[in-house]
Design a protein around this motif. Sequence first.
Motif, PDB file in Angstrom:
ATOM      1  N   THR A  39       0.847  -1.188   0.000  1.00 44.43           N
ATOM      2  CA  THR A  39       0.000   0.000   0.000  1.00 44.43           C
ATOM      3  C   THR A  39       0.881   1.235   0.000  1.00 44.43           C
ATOM      4  O   THR A  39       2.046   1.180   0.408  1.00 44.43           O
ATOM      5  CB  THR A  39      -0.907   0.040   1.247  1.00 44.43           C
ATOM      6  OG1 THR A  39      -0.077   0.143   2.410  1.00 44.43           O
ATOM      7  CG2 THR A  39      -1.793  -1.191   1.346  1.00 44.43           C
ATOM      8  N   THR A  41       0.437   3.770   1.934  1.00 43.63           N
ATOM      9  CA  THR A  41       0.677   4.077   3.337  1.00 43.63           C
ATOM     10  C   THR A  41       1.837   3.255   3.893  1.00 43.63           C
ATOM     11  O   THR A  41       2.694   3.778   4.608  1.00 43.63           O
ATOM     12  CB  THR A  41      -0.609   3.826   4.161  1.00 43.63           C
ATOM     13  OG1 THR A  41      -1.676   4.577   3.589  1.00 43.63           O
ATOM     14  CG2 THR A  41      -0.424   4.223   5.607  1.00 43.63           C
ATOM     15  N   ILE A  44       5.079   4.607   2.536  1.00 39.09           N
ATOM     16  CA  ILE A  44       5.427   5.871   3.192  1.00 39.09           C
ATOM     17  C   ILE A  44       6.045   5.586   4.559  1.00 39.09           C
ATOM     18  O   ILE A  44       7.023   6.235   4.954  1.00 39.09           O
ATOM     19  CB  ILE A  44       4.202   6.794   3.304  1.00 39.09           C
ATOM     20  CG1 ILE A  44       3.820   7.315   1.923  1.00 39.09           C
ATOM     21  CG2 ILE A  44       4.474   7.962   4.256  1.00 39.09           C
ATOM     22  CD1 ILE A  44       2.511   8.073   1.879  1.00 39.09           C
ATOM     23  N   GLU A  45       5.498   4.604   5.269  1.00 37.96           N
ATOM     24  CA  GLU A  45       6.076   4.231   6.566  1.00 37.96           C
ATOM     25  C   GLU A  45       7.512   3.744   6.411  1.00 37.96           C
ATOM     26  O   GLU A  45       8.384   4.087   7.212  1.00 37.96           O
ATOM     27  CB  GLU A  45       5.205   3.183   7.247  1.00 37.96           C
ATOM     28  CG  GLU A  45       3.889   3.743   7.751  1.00 37.96           C
ATOM     29  CD  GLU A  45       2.932   2.682   8.279  1.00 37.96           C
ATOM     30  OE1 GLU A  45       3.320   1.487   8.354  1.00 37.96           O
ATOM     31  OE2 GLU A  45       1.798   3.045   8.608  1.00 37.96           O
ATOM     32  N   VAL A  87       7.366  13.999   4.176  1.00 36.53           N
ATOM     33  CA  VAL A  87       6.891  13.022   5.159  1.00 36.53           C
ATOM     34  C   VAL A  87       7.848  12.858   6.335  1.00 36.53           C
ATOM     35  O   VAL A  87       7.504  12.202   7.319  1.00 36.53           O
ATOM     36  CB  VAL A  87       6.604  11.654   4.496  1.00 36.53           C
ATOM     37  CG1 VAL A  87       5.524  11.792   3.421  1.00 36.53           C
ATOM     38  CG2 VAL A  87       7.859  11.042   3.916  1.00 36.53           C
ATOM     39  N   ASP A  95       3.430  13.587  10.451  1.00 33.25           N
ATOM     40  CA  ASP A  95       2.138  12.927  10.277  1.00 33.25           C
ATOM     41  C   ASP A  95       1.518  13.351   8.951  1.00 33.25           C
ATOM     42  O   ASP A  95       1.402  14.538   8.671  1.00 33.25           O
ATOM     43  CB  ASP A  95       1.183  13.280  11.417  1.00 33.25           C
ATOM     44  CG  ASP A  95       1.590  12.642  12.737  1.00 33.25           C
ATOM     45  OD1 ASP A  95       2.211  11.560  12.705  1.00 33.25           O
ATOM     46  OD2 ASP A  95       1.282  13.226  13.789  1.00 33.25           O
ATOM     47  N   VAL A  97      -1.786  12.372   6.177  1.00 28.25           N
ATOM     48  CA  VAL A  97      -3.062  11.686   6.046  1.00 28.25           C
ATOM     49  C   VAL A  97      -3.227  11.261   4.593  1.00 28.25           C
ATOM     50  O   VAL A  97      -3.220  12.097   3.694  1.00 28.25           O
ATOM     51  CB  VAL A  97      -4.234  12.600   6.480  1.00 28.25           C
ATOM     52  CG1 VAL A  97      -5.561  11.881   6.289  1.00 28.25           C
ATOM     53  CG2 VAL A  97      -4.048  13.033   7.922  1.00 28.25           C
ATOM     54  N   ILE A  98      -3.352   9.963   4.407  1.00 28.95           N
ATOM     55  CA  ILE A  98      -3.562   9.399   3.078  1.00 28.95           C
ATOM     56  C   ILE A  98      -4.874   8.626   3.129  1.00 28.95           C
ATOM     57  O   ILE A  98      -5.046   7.756   3.986  1.00 28.95           O
ATOM     58  CB  ILE A  98      -2.417   8.429   2.676  1.00 28.95           C
ATOM     59  CG1 ILE A  98      -1.048   9.075   2.827  1.00 28.95           C
ATOM     60  CG2 ILE A  98      -2.639   7.863   1.283  1.00 28.95           C
ATOM     61  CD1 ILE A  98      -0.731  10.148   1.851  1.00 28.95           C
ATOM     62  N   GLU A 100      -6.829   5.906   1.378  1.00 30.47           N
ATOM     63  CA  GLU A 100      -6.485   4.870   0.412  1.00 30.47           C
ATOM     64  C   GLU A 100      -7.535   3.770   0.434  1.00 30.47           C
ATOM     65  O   GLU A 100      -7.897   3.262   1.491  1.00 30.47           O
ATOM     66  CB  GLU A 100      -5.111   4.310   0.795  1.00 30.47           C
ATOM     67  CG  GLU A 100      -4.488   3.397  -0.181  1.00 30.47           C
ATOM     68  CD  GLU A 100      -3.033   3.084   0.164  1.00 30.47           C
ATOM     69  OE1 GLU A 100      -2.382   2.506  -0.711  1.00 30.47           O
ATOM     70  OE2 GLU A 100      -2.559   3.390   1.261  1.00 30.47           O
ATOM     71  N   ILE A 105      -6.702   6.636  -4.329  1.00 30.50           N
ATOM     72  CA  ILE A 105      -5.738   7.134  -3.351  1.00 30.50           C
ATOM     73  C   ILE A 105      -5.877   8.651  -3.354  1.00 30.50           C
ATOM     74  O   ILE A 105      -5.828   9.280  -4.406  1.00 30.50           O
ATOM     75  CB  ILE A 105      -4.294   6.761  -3.726  1.00 30.50           C
ATOM     76  CG1 ILE A 105      -4.121   5.243  -3.757  1.00 30.50           C
ATOM     77  CG2 ILE A 105      -3.298   7.398  -2.765  1.00 30.50           C
ATOM     78  CD1 ILE A 105      -2.776   4.782  -4.289  1.00 30.50           C
ATOM     79  N   VAL A 107      -4.269  12.094  -1.651  1.00 32.91           N
ATOM     80  CA  VAL A 107      -3.147  12.660  -0.913  1.00 32.91           C
ATOM     81  C   VAL A 107      -3.332  14.172  -0.881  1.00 32.91           C
ATOM     82  O   VAL A 107      -3.643  14.777  -1.904  1.00 32.91           O
ATOM     83  CB  VAL A 107      -1.793  12.313  -1.586  1.00 32.91           C
ATOM     84  CG1 VAL A 107      -0.633  12.935  -0.833  1.00 32.91           C
ATOM     85  CG2 VAL A 107      -1.625  10.805  -1.710  1.00 32.91           C
TER      86      VAL A 107
END
Length: 165
Positions: A39, A41, A44-45, A87, A95, A97-98, A100, A105, A107
Amino acid sequence: MKIGRNDSCPCGSGKKFKKCCNDISKFQPKSPEKTEKITLTGEIEKLQDAAVAKKAMVSTMGVFIFVSTEQGDGWLLEMTDTDALKVAEGGKKIDVVIAESPETIEVNWSHHFHISKKHFFVTDYKDKSETELVDLPTHSIFAAIKRIRKKFPKEVLASIHLDED
């Protein structure tokens, strides 16, 4: 799946299986437990973790480019509309917010980016201020953009965004 040694390799190389991959396991379907859902998200993590570790990296997923620097900054870039979202900064996650779903998606992009004469610039959408990001690997980002453009037909890239109206 049964592949003979003299059959064409399923990877699409055009070579015989015995002269190419020669490992059937990578072509067999993975069990649901072994299949990791990728994903935005999640990516991104990973990007934020690399930025916190101050590990420089550039990776891609579809039309997205993930960039982290040794200074601890992390950027998500989208190459069709040249949008950008910070990010991580100075080794700390920001922080984001996405929204998805399997179909869409969303953004909330904070910047527009462009590359000019081997320099990387971002323009803040709020105040229209332009900043050169000297720590980003401009050459690697440009190469990633070229790979994405080569991978997807122009029609597909043009159809990625939907108007909000």
